[in-house]
Design a protein around this motif. Sequence first.
Motif, PDB file in Angstrom:
ATOM      1  N   SER A 492       0.836  -1.211   0.000  1.00 45.88           N
ATOM      2  CA  SER A 492       0.000   0.000   0.000  1.00 45.88           C
ATOM      3  C   SER A 492       0.864   1.252   0.000  1.00 45.88           C
ATOM      4  CB  SER A 492      -0.912  -0.017   1.228  1.00 45.88           C
ATOM      5  OG  SER A 492      -1.648   1.175   1.330  1.00 45.88           O
ATOM      6  N   LEU A 495       2.476   1.695  -3.441  1.00 43.34           N
ATOM      7  CA  LEU A 495       1.529   2.254  -4.409  1.00 43.34           C
ATOM      8  C   LEU A 495       1.308   3.745  -4.194  1.00 43.34           C
ATOM      9  CD1 LEU A 495      -1.203  -0.548  -4.620  1.00 43.34           C
ATOM     10  CD2 LEU A 495       0.300   0.224  -6.460  1.00 43.34           C
ATOM     11  N   GLY A 524      -5.926   2.048  -5.184  1.00 44.88           N
ATOM     12  CA  GLY A 524      -5.412   0.751  -4.735  1.00 44.88           C
ATOM     13  C   GLY A 524      -4.716   0.855  -3.387  1.00 44.88           C
ATOM     14  N   LEU A 528      -6.012  -1.178  -0.016  1.00 44.06           N
ATOM     15  CA  LEU A 528      -5.099  -2.081   0.697  1.00 44.06           C
ATOM     16  C   LEU A 528      -4.850  -1.597   2.126  1.00 44.06           C
ATOM     17  CD1 LEU A 528      -2.412  -2.998  -2.004  1.00 44.06           C
ATOM     18  CD2 LEU A 528      -4.140  -4.486  -1.001  1.00 44.06           C
TER      19      LEU A 528
END
Length: 550
Positions: A492, A495, A524, A528
């Motif tokens: 996470s 990203l 995303g 997450l």
Amino acid sequence: MATFEEFMKVAEISLKDKTSHARMNEIVRIMRQYKVLHGLTPAQAVEVLQALGPTYVKIGQLASNRSDLLPKAYCDAFEKLRDDANPMPFDVVIEQIDRAYGKSWHEVFASIDPVPLGAASIAQVHKATLLDGTTVAVKVRRPGVAESMAEDIMLMKHLLALGEFASNSHRSILLSLEGFVEEIERTTASEVNFTSELHNLMRFHDELADEEGVTSPVAYPQYSCESVLVMEFVQGTEISHTEELRQQGIDVNALARRVCQSYVTQVLDDGFFHADPHPGNILIRDGNVVWIDLGMVGTLTVSERMLVGKVFTAVATDNAYLLKEAVMGLVHVLGPVDHGALLEALSRLLAEYSTAEMKEINVGTVLTEVIEVLRGQNMMMTSSVTMLARGFVTIEGVIAQVAPDISVIEIVSKHVIAQQADPKFLATQLIDLATTSAASAEALAKLPTQLSNTLEMLDRGQIKVNGDIEVSSRILATAYASVGRISLATLSAGLFLGSSILCTTAMQPQLLGVPLLGVLGYVGAFVLGAYTVFHILVSRHRLLNNEEPR
């Protein structure tokens, strides 16, 4: 995956095996005929074993002693397999005798009674008279029985070898079956060759010479060969016919005690014992005990006899350490052994008997249970001890039938105590003690040098320590879950950082002036992150409320 050794074993047996295919078809035909897959009553099971032939009759005879594994009804039914066989025609008997001697039976016997005294799967016995007028019993082997049993055993070996080759699962079961087949092969080899039984008869008669009121038939080696055995004719009453014995004025309690004492003497003093002591093999003649049918015997070495004595002592005194020490000398180790678990299992076993009265303890049952414990620890008892366990199960059944109040374990315990005071036993103990002391002194003398070398190796960093730590499944599950959540959190964060960098560029396509790939990355990362935080909170709640994780 199968090993090269297992492959070669299958190949070797396949080359030797010329008859298994036809025999397997015959077995399948018999199974279908009796509809074995639909279940069998005890009487039907006996019929199937008889139809399968002498090898399977022998298996049924051995199984009749395993009341710990089979229902009593089947054990009782299998008892009939000992002597309940269709007799050979008398002309076949005469033909076998003539073939064995290479001459007419008239040159050896004055007469042979055409009605057999008993018929079993391997042989049958006839009363006869020698030319000098002596009455004897003649045991004649059935034609083709040796070849038939060899074929069946080869088939069993073939199937087991294929089972080991095909799969590594259930290896302990396959090893147990392999040991059982080896025992069948060994016992049948001695039973079909009457030369072995002749030697057993002669040795057994000599061993019993010092026992008062106990004997066995006299053998006639000059008239015996591989397929014909001639021995003294014994006419007596089976020990199980207690009413008939009482009518003869015999004290059945004293008789049962004498039989039991004789069996214990065979095991612990002589190391040569009757391995099939069922009632039909114990006759009473003029108040004396006569052991007959020495086709199956067991042997124990001096060291094995001492270890078996220790097993009995350990059971009587509830000493798990002594029991473990004794059984370790009587086993073949097949794999890794957890000595702590073994000691705990033996302690639990003894705890079951510690609250029981002495007379309630069955020696054969205890030995059988010890064997099962060892099997669970990758160990297998020597064949002589497994034979001994079955023998004690049988003899205890005989004693319970004749004189239920007599305790076999008490007789065994008293015999062990008396044996320890015997000069011969003391001499053996002294030799063992001297040998152990010499080995200990030698090890003690080497200790300073070994310690010095160890310290020197430790100083040079030449010593490695290997550890094997067992972690519970719950701890491992928690560790895996934690690593998974850390991985999700790291992903996470990655990203989020990657999306932030993309948003500073002019990458196409864009959404509201922001690169679309960066927007998807932010989404995303958020999903997450939220999923990870949610699971952490749920785990914390369950931990505080002492709930099982799901």
